[in-house]
Scaffold this active site. Structure first.
Site, PDB file in Angstrom:
ATOM      1  CD  GLU A  25      -2.433  -1.371  -0.196  1.00 38.64           C
ATOM      2  OE1 GLU A  25      -3.124  -0.597  -0.901  1.00 38.64           O
ATOM      3  OE2 GLU A  25      -2.955  -2.628  -0.171  1.00 38.64           O
ATOM      4  CG  HIS A  28      -1.617   1.455  -3.846  1.00 36.66           C
ATOM      5  ND1 HIS A  28      -0.693   1.138  -6.048  1.00 36.66           N
ATOM      6  CD2 HIS A  28      -1.616  -0.218  -4.029  1.00 36.66           C
ATOM      7  CE1 HIS A  28      -1.710  -0.495  -6.504  1.00 36.66           C
ATOM      8  NE2 HIS A  28      -1.603  -0.221  -5.255  1.00 36.66           N
TER       9      HIS A  28
END
Length: 452
Positions: A25, A28
């Site tokens: 994550e 991202h």
């Protein structure tokens, strides 16, 4: 001590998995912020929030169910060009209503100042980078972990030094190494070979390594002269090599496994590969192993081989659903190659750490396991279906193609690809994944994969 090591292994591997999800994550989040996209949340896990803190525009935290993670970016779905009713004036279909509900939910996060900070407003190549960055981080981590295991600690490599001399001739198909009353002694035992002897030649042909020594032995039957080095001195031992059934090996010394008509490996009831058997010369010794670091090129080759294996495992995943269901709810035996979830993988990590083997062996296995998980996360997230990252990547690529054709043929810009059109498919994929995750959890808790 075993219970303590098992618990420690479970905890360490579980933390490694959570860090892998957080690392995914982070890819991202970092790239989204780099391109000026507002990110409202960065969380590891799903469900109830256990802890969170807000810094700037983003809330960072951990949720109760550690089965993934997410970064919430504003404007993931573009606004509709025509909303409300269909072109014929009829009420929206359920499919269309589902799409518009997803679009409306996405718009609720917009705040004043977000007019130019939305995901869909970025160029397709930027959106592609943002969505690829997550699985890309998993791939990077996998390569680093594999490199540490193979180049740093090294891989077990057989030597030509004898670790143990077998007392009697036992075929490879035997389930025990115990000697029967009428079993013949091995040629090595009759010749007086001892543990610590290093085989340097067979019938005068030099054997500089294990592969050469093994090949010469397998190609020889009858009376033979085995030259060994013992306590720094060479000596010739007379042995009468016999024929025996043993696993077949290729030119590089690797075991050859049986394959079916489709080229897939044949496995036994425990999911282990079945070796091809051949009749060859037999001496009756076990060789020692030593850890040898691999070169960068060798490591790259090994990682490539593992990547192919991960790809095959991903393709075969749907066919494993009935097996996992049977193991979870019908009491069927769990196969050694059965898929596992976070709980199952953590349990395997605990089992590995508790094994009575050198710490290097345990470290290598744990590093390879965690690297394999990260490589699978990369491959799985690249599947071109929403809500996976690959679905968004496919949308960005398709938008680039449409805009490229429009520019080539001097047509109006078609605008951003409406990812909301695929939301019903995303719901189906999400439900299927959630059901499979529940099956894995039940199987891992009550019918786990056991290495020993």
């Amino acid at each position: 001590m075993v219970a303590l090591l098992t618990t420690l292994g479970i905890v360490l591997f579980f933390l490694g998995l959570l860090l892998s999800l957080a690392w995914h994550e982070l890819g991202h989040l970092a790239t989204a912020k780099m391109f000026g996209i507002r990110c409202t949340q960065y969380f590891v896990g799903f469900g109830k929030t256990l802890w969170s803190v807000r810094k700037g525009d983003t809330e960072y935290g951990i949720k109760l169910i550690p089965l993934g993670g997410f970064v919430r970016m504003v404007g993931m779905i573009p606004p509709a060009r025509n909303r409300g009713e269909t072109s014929s004036g009829k009420p929206m279909s359920r499919w269309r209503a589902m799409i518009e509900d997803a679009r409306a939910a996405n718009q609720t996060e917009l705040e004043p100042g977000d007019e130019d900070r939305q995901f869909y407003q970025r160029a397709p190549w930027k959106r592609l980078i943002v969505m690829f960055a997550g699985p890309g981080m998993n791939l990077i981590l996998a390569v680093v972990l594999f490199a540490v295991a193979m180049m740093g600690i090294g891989v077990l490599t057989p030597t030509s030094t004898v670790a143990e001399v077998s007392e009697c001739v036992v075929p490879s198909s035997a389930t025990s190494r115990d000697c029967a009353a009428d079993a013949d002694p091995t040629p090595a035992a009759e010749a007086g070979m001892k543990a610590g002897d290093r085989i340097v030649a067979v019938n005068g042909t030099e054997a500089p390594d294990n592969n050469a020594a093994s090949s010469l032995i397998r190609d020889t039957t009858g009376p033979a002269t085995i030259t060994v080095e013992r306590d720094g001195e060479r000596m010739d031992l007379k042995a009468n090599l016999v024929e025996n059934e043993m696993p077949k090996r290729d030119a590089s010394g690797e075991v050859v496994y049986k394959t079916d008509a489709d080229g897939e490996f044949v496995t036994n009831d425990q999911g282990q590969r079945v070796a091809e058997i051949e009749t060859a010369g037999f001496l009756g010794v076990y060789f020692t192993n030593t850890r040898q670091p691999l070169s960068a090129g060798e490591t790259a080759g090994e990682i490539g081989t593992m990547a192919v294996g991960v790809g095959k495992a991903l393709v075969a995943l749907p066919s494993k659903v009935p097996e996992v269901f049977g193991a979870a709810f019908l009491g069927h035996e769990r196969q050694i190659d059965s898929p596992v979830g976070i709980v199952g993988a953590s349990r395997i990590g605990g089992e590995v750490l508790a094994q009575p083997v050198p710490w290097q062996d345990r470290a290598v296995i744990l590093l390879n396991l965690l690297a394999g998980v990260n490589m699978f996360l990369f491959a799985f997230n690249m599947v071109p279906l929403l809500p996976l990252d690959g679905g968004h990547i496919l949308g960005a690529l398709w938008e680039s193609v449409r805009r490229g054709f429009a520019k080539l043929f001097k047509r109006p810009d078609p605008g951003p690809f409406d990812v909301a059109q695929l939301m019903p498919v995303a719901y189906v994929v999400f439900i299927a994944f959630a059901c499979f995750s529940v099956m894995l959890l039940v199987a891992d808790l009550f019918n786990p994969v056991r290495l020993t």
